[in-house]
Design a protein around this motif. Structure first.
Motif, PDB file in Angstrom:
ATOM      1  N   LEU A 130       0.823  -1.207   0.000  1.00 12.59           N
ATOM      2  CA  LEU A 130       0.000   0.000   0.000  1.00 12.59           C
ATOM      3  C   LEU A 130       0.859   1.261   0.000  1.00 12.59           C
ATOM      4  CD1 LEU A 130      -2.790  -1.062   2.542  1.00 12.59           C
ATOM      5  CD2 LEU A 130      -2.867  -1.111   0.040  1.00 12.59           C
ATOM      6  N   LEU A 131       2.038   1.184   0.583  1.00  9.67           N
ATOM      7  CA  LEU A 131       2.928   2.346   0.636  1.00  9.67           C
ATOM      8  C   LEU A 131       3.886   2.413  -0.551  1.00  9.67           C
ATOM      9  CD1 LEU A 131       3.916   2.336   4.431  1.00  9.67           C
ATOM     10  CD2 LEU A 131       2.239   3.807   3.302  1.00  9.67           C
ATOM     11  N   TYR A 132       3.877   1.383  -1.377  1.00  8.72           N
ATOM     12  CA  TYR A 132       4.852   1.308  -2.472  1.00  8.72           C
ATOM     13  C   TYR A 132       4.817   2.523  -3.399  1.00  8.72           C
ATOM     14  CZ  TYR A 132       7.463  -0.521  -6.458  1.00  8.72           C
ATOM     15  OH  TYR A 132       8.372  -0.684  -7.481  1.00  8.72           O
ATOM     16  N   PRO A 133       3.639   2.973  -3.875  1.00  7.13           N
ATOM     17  CA  PRO A 133       3.635   4.139  -4.782  1.00  7.13           C
ATOM     18  C   PRO A 133       4.187   5.400  -4.128  1.00  7.13           C
ATOM     19  CG  PRO A 133       1.538   2.978  -4.866  1.00  7.13           C
ATOM     20  CD  PRO A 133       2.281   2.434  -3.686  1.00  7.13           C
ATOM     21  N   VAL A 134       4.053   5.500  -2.802  1.00  7.65           N
ATOM     22  CA  VAL A 134       4.548   6.690  -2.100  1.00  7.65           C
ATOM     23  C   VAL A 134       6.051   6.590  -1.845  1.00  7.65           C
ATOM     24  CG1 VAL A 134       4.351   8.095  -0.016  1.00  7.65           C
ATOM     25  CG2 VAL A 134       2.307   7.031  -1.015  1.00  7.65           C
ATOM     26  N   VAL A 135       6.473   5.418  -1.339  1.00 11.37           N
ATOM     27  CA  VAL A 135       7.881   5.247  -0.979  1.00 11.37           C
ATOM     28  C   VAL A 135       8.770   5.226  -2.217  1.00 11.37           C
ATOM     29  CG1 VAL A 135       9.553   3.694   0.118  1.00 11.37           C
ATOM     30  CG2 VAL A 135       7.293   4.028   1.144  1.00 11.37           C
ATOM     31  N   MET A 136       8.419   4.403  -3.206  1.00  7.64           N
ATOM     32  CA  MET A 136       9.248   4.264  -4.403  1.00  7.64           C
ATOM     33  C   MET A 136       8.746   5.205  -5.502  1.00  7.64           C
ATOM     34  SD  MET A 136      11.556   2.203  -3.478  1.00  7.64           S
ATOM     35  CE  MET A 136      12.355   1.950  -5.040  1.00  7.64           C
ATOM     36  N   SER A 137       8.919   6.472  -5.271  1.00 11.72           N
ATOM     37  CA  SER A 137       8.536   7.474  -6.270  1.00 11.72           C
ATOM     38  C   SER A 137       9.581   7.511  -7.386  1.00 11.72           C
ATOM     39  CB  SER A 137       8.420   8.852  -5.622  1.00 11.72           C
ATOM     40  OG  SER A 137       9.676   9.261  -5.111  1.00 11.72           O
ATOM     41  N   ASN A 138       9.201   8.092  -8.512  1.00 11.32           N
ATOM     42  CA  ASN A 138      10.146   8.204  -9.634  1.00 11.32           C
ATOM     43  C   ASN A 138      11.361   9.047  -9.252  1.00 11.32           C
ATOM     44  OD1 ASN A 138       8.629   6.640 -11.372  1.00 11.32           O
ATOM     45  ND2 ASN A 138       7.478   8.370 -12.194  1.00 11.32           N
ATOM     46  N   LYS A 139      11.139  10.053  -8.415  1.00  2.48           N
ATOM     47  CA  LYS A 139      12.247  10.898  -7.971  1.00  2.48           C
ATOM     48  C   LYS A 139      13.251  10.089  -7.160  1.00  2.48           C
ATOM     49  CE  LYS A 139      13.322  15.075  -5.324  1.00  2.48           C
ATOM     50  NZ  LYS A 139      12.772  16.200  -4.509  1.00  2.48           N
ATOM     51  N   LEU A 140      12.748   9.274  -6.225  1.00  2.00           N
ATOM     52  CA  LEU A 140      13.634   8.460  -5.401  1.00  2.00           C
ATOM     53  C   LEU A 140      14.369   7.427  -6.253  1.00  2.00           C
ATOM     54  CD1 LEU A 140      14.656   7.744  -2.564  1.00  2.00           C
ATOM     55  CD2 LEU A 140      12.730   6.158  -2.352  1.00  2.00           C
ATOM     56  N   CYS A 141      13.683   6.834  -7.216  1.00  2.00           N
ATOM     57  CA  CYS A 141      14.320   5.862  -8.110  1.00  2.00           C
ATOM     58  C   CYS A 141      15.465   6.493  -8.881  1.00  2.00           C
ATOM     59  CB  CYS A 141      13.300   5.286  -9.087  1.00  2.00           C
ATOM     60  SG  CYS A 141      12.062   4.256  -8.312  1.00  2.00           S
ATOM     61  N   THR A 142      15.225   7.690  -9.394  1.00  2.00           N
ATOM     62  CA  THR A 142      16.276   8.398 -10.130  1.00  2.00           C
ATOM     63  C   THR A 142      17.464   8.687  -9.228  1.00  2.00           C
ATOM     64  OG1 THR A 142      14.604   9.425 -11.551  1.00  2.00           O
ATOM     65  CG2 THR A 142      16.794  10.431 -11.523  1.00  2.00           C
ATOM     66  N   GLN A 143      17.184   9.111  -7.991  1.00  2.00           N
ATOM     67  CA  GLN A 143      18.264   9.385  -7.039  1.00  2.00           C
ATOM     68  C   GLN A 143      19.059   8.124  -6.728  1.00  2.00           C
ATOM     69  OE1 GLN A 143      16.056  11.089  -3.770  1.00  2.00           O
ATOM     70  NE2 GLN A 143      16.190  13.176  -4.589  1.00  2.00           N
ATOM     71  N   PHE A 144      18.367   7.005  -6.547  1.00  2.26           N
ATOM     72  CA  PHE A 144      19.047   5.733  -6.300  1.00  2.26           C
ATOM     73  C   PHE A 144      19.986   5.382  -7.449  1.00  2.26           C
ATOM     74  CE2 PHE A 144      15.737   3.845  -3.199  1.00  2.26           C
ATOM     75  CZ  PHE A 144      16.542   4.141  -2.113  1.00  2.26           C
ATOM     76  N   ILE A 145      19.489   5.519  -8.679  1.00  2.00           N
ATOM     77  CA  ILE A 145      20.288   5.153  -9.851  1.00  2.00           C
ATOM     78  C   ILE A 145      21.510   6.052  -9.975  1.00  2.00           C
ATOM     79  CG2 ILE A 145      20.284   5.073 -12.369  1.00  2.00           C
ATOM     80  CD1 ILE A 145      17.304   4.224 -12.173  1.00  2.00           C
ATOM     81  N   VAL A 146      21.316   7.353  -9.773  1.00  2.00           N
ATOM     82  CA  VAL A 146      22.438   8.298  -9.859  1.00  2.00           C
ATOM     83  C   VAL A 146      23.485   7.990  -8.802  1.00  2.00           C
ATOM     84  CG1 VAL A 146      23.101  10.717  -9.558  1.00  2.00           C
ATOM     85  CG2 VAL A 146      21.082  10.144 -10.918  1.00  2.00           C
ATOM     86  N   VAL A 147      23.049   7.698  -7.576  1.00  2.00           N
ATOM     87  CA  VAL A 147      23.983   7.404  -6.490  1.00  2.00           C
ATOM     88  C   VAL A 147      24.775   6.130  -6.776  1.00  2.00           C
ATOM     89  CG1 VAL A 147      24.152   6.717  -4.062  1.00  2.00           C
ATOM     90  CG2 VAL A 147      22.714   8.649  -4.701  1.00  2.00           C
TER      91      VAL A 147
END
Length: 307
Positions: A130-147
């Motif tokens: 239920l929290l997945y769409p909030v926690v794993m936002s596109n912004k956070l995904c992009t930040q993860f990939i860049v890091v």
């Protein structure tokens, strides 16, 4: 001041997989086919994910980044190896050698952390849907990939920076099919203790840290799956995680054999085999491991074919 008459080495010779002349052309053809399939598989998977709007989800964004890292890993090693199969001159300059290791190390480190964030993504999706769409936002995904890519670039820069302190004068023969860092230590005239210590510490931190967190994530995922009442829900959760677990097992198993297990001196055949599997075979297998077990990817491929 003590005078030194030794001539510093500026070019190396790679011995390759084998020195048997009758095997050079067959091996060239085999690895050329493997490389072409690897690039088509990984770059095709990236194109498919970015082209199909149904796959614009965190899981597939991470998968496309992993495919790119695999393509970089294979491309840092295979083209030079293919040239050496058909050449009597297997020389590689000092700069080219360092550059080859830099790109290889960068993509390999990036892949470690991409596998970690993919495990975290599956943990959130299955344990907290239920929290997945909030926690794993596109912004956070992009930040993860860049890091992950920044860590890869920084780690390889540290090792290549330390390599520049070494001098090579005893031998210019590298008993490997690419510029593997430990093999460079064995032919160095400068004491490589500091370099070896940094390699060991970084390998322990990166591999042990990421693998430990992956194990923790999937342990929680496993308990969450077993608590599901729906047989269909358990099957779907297992199918989405099994491909990732297989890829993690192949990847980390070979990494630990290569860099955590102590060793020095000329590489044995089994050590070359571990490296060959890690640098060439795993990038070949990954796109098929993730695609053939994934209904969404297969569905996107069918939609693309129909169009």
């Amino acid at each position: 001041m003590e005078e030194r008459n030794e001539t510093l080495v500026t070019d190396f010779v790679l011995t390759g997989l084998t020195e048997r002349l009758e095997l050079q052309v067959p091996l060239f053809l085999v690895f050329l086919i493997v490389y072409l399939i690897t690039m088509v598989g990984n770059l095709g998977l990236i194109a498919l994910i970015w082209k199909d709007p149904h796959l614009h989800m965190p899981m597939y964004l991470f998968l496309s980044s992993l495919a790119f890292a695999d393509a970089c890993t294979s491309s840092s090693v295979t083209p030079k190896m293919l040239v050496d199969f058909l050449s009597t001159d297997r020389e590689i300059s000092l700069i080219q050698c360092f550059a080859q290791f830099y790109f290889f190390c960068s993509s390999a480190t990036t892949e470690c952390f991409l596998l970690l964030v993919m495990a975290y993504d599956r943990y959130v999706a299955i344990c907290n849907p239920l929290l997945y769409p909030v926690v794993m936002s596109n912004k956070l995904c992009t930040q993860f990939i860049v890091v992950t890519y920044l860590i890869g670039v920084m780690n390889s820069a540290i090792h290549v920076g330390l390599l520049t302190r070494l001098t090579f004068c005893r031998s210019n023969i590298i008993h490997y099919f690419y510029c593997e860092i430990v093999q460079l230590f064995t032919i160095s005239c400068t004491d490589p203790t500091i370099n070896m210590l940094v390699v060991f510490i970084c390998s322990i931190f990166i591999q042990a840290f990421t693998l430990a967190n992956i194990i923790v994530s999937y342990t929680r995922v496993l308990f969450s799956i077993l608590r599901k009442k729906s047989e269909k829900g358990r099957h779907k959760a297992f199918s989405t995680c099994s491909a990732h677990l297989l890829s993690v097992s192949l990847f980390y198993g070979n990494l630990f054999l290569i860099y955590i297990r102590p060793g020095s001196g000329p590489a044995e055949d089994k050590e070359k085999l571990y490296s060959l599997f890690y640098t060439i075979i795993i990038p070949l297998l990954n796109p098929f491991i993730y695609s053939l077990r994934n209904k969404e990817v297969l569905g996107a491929l069918r939609r693309l074919i129909r169009k």
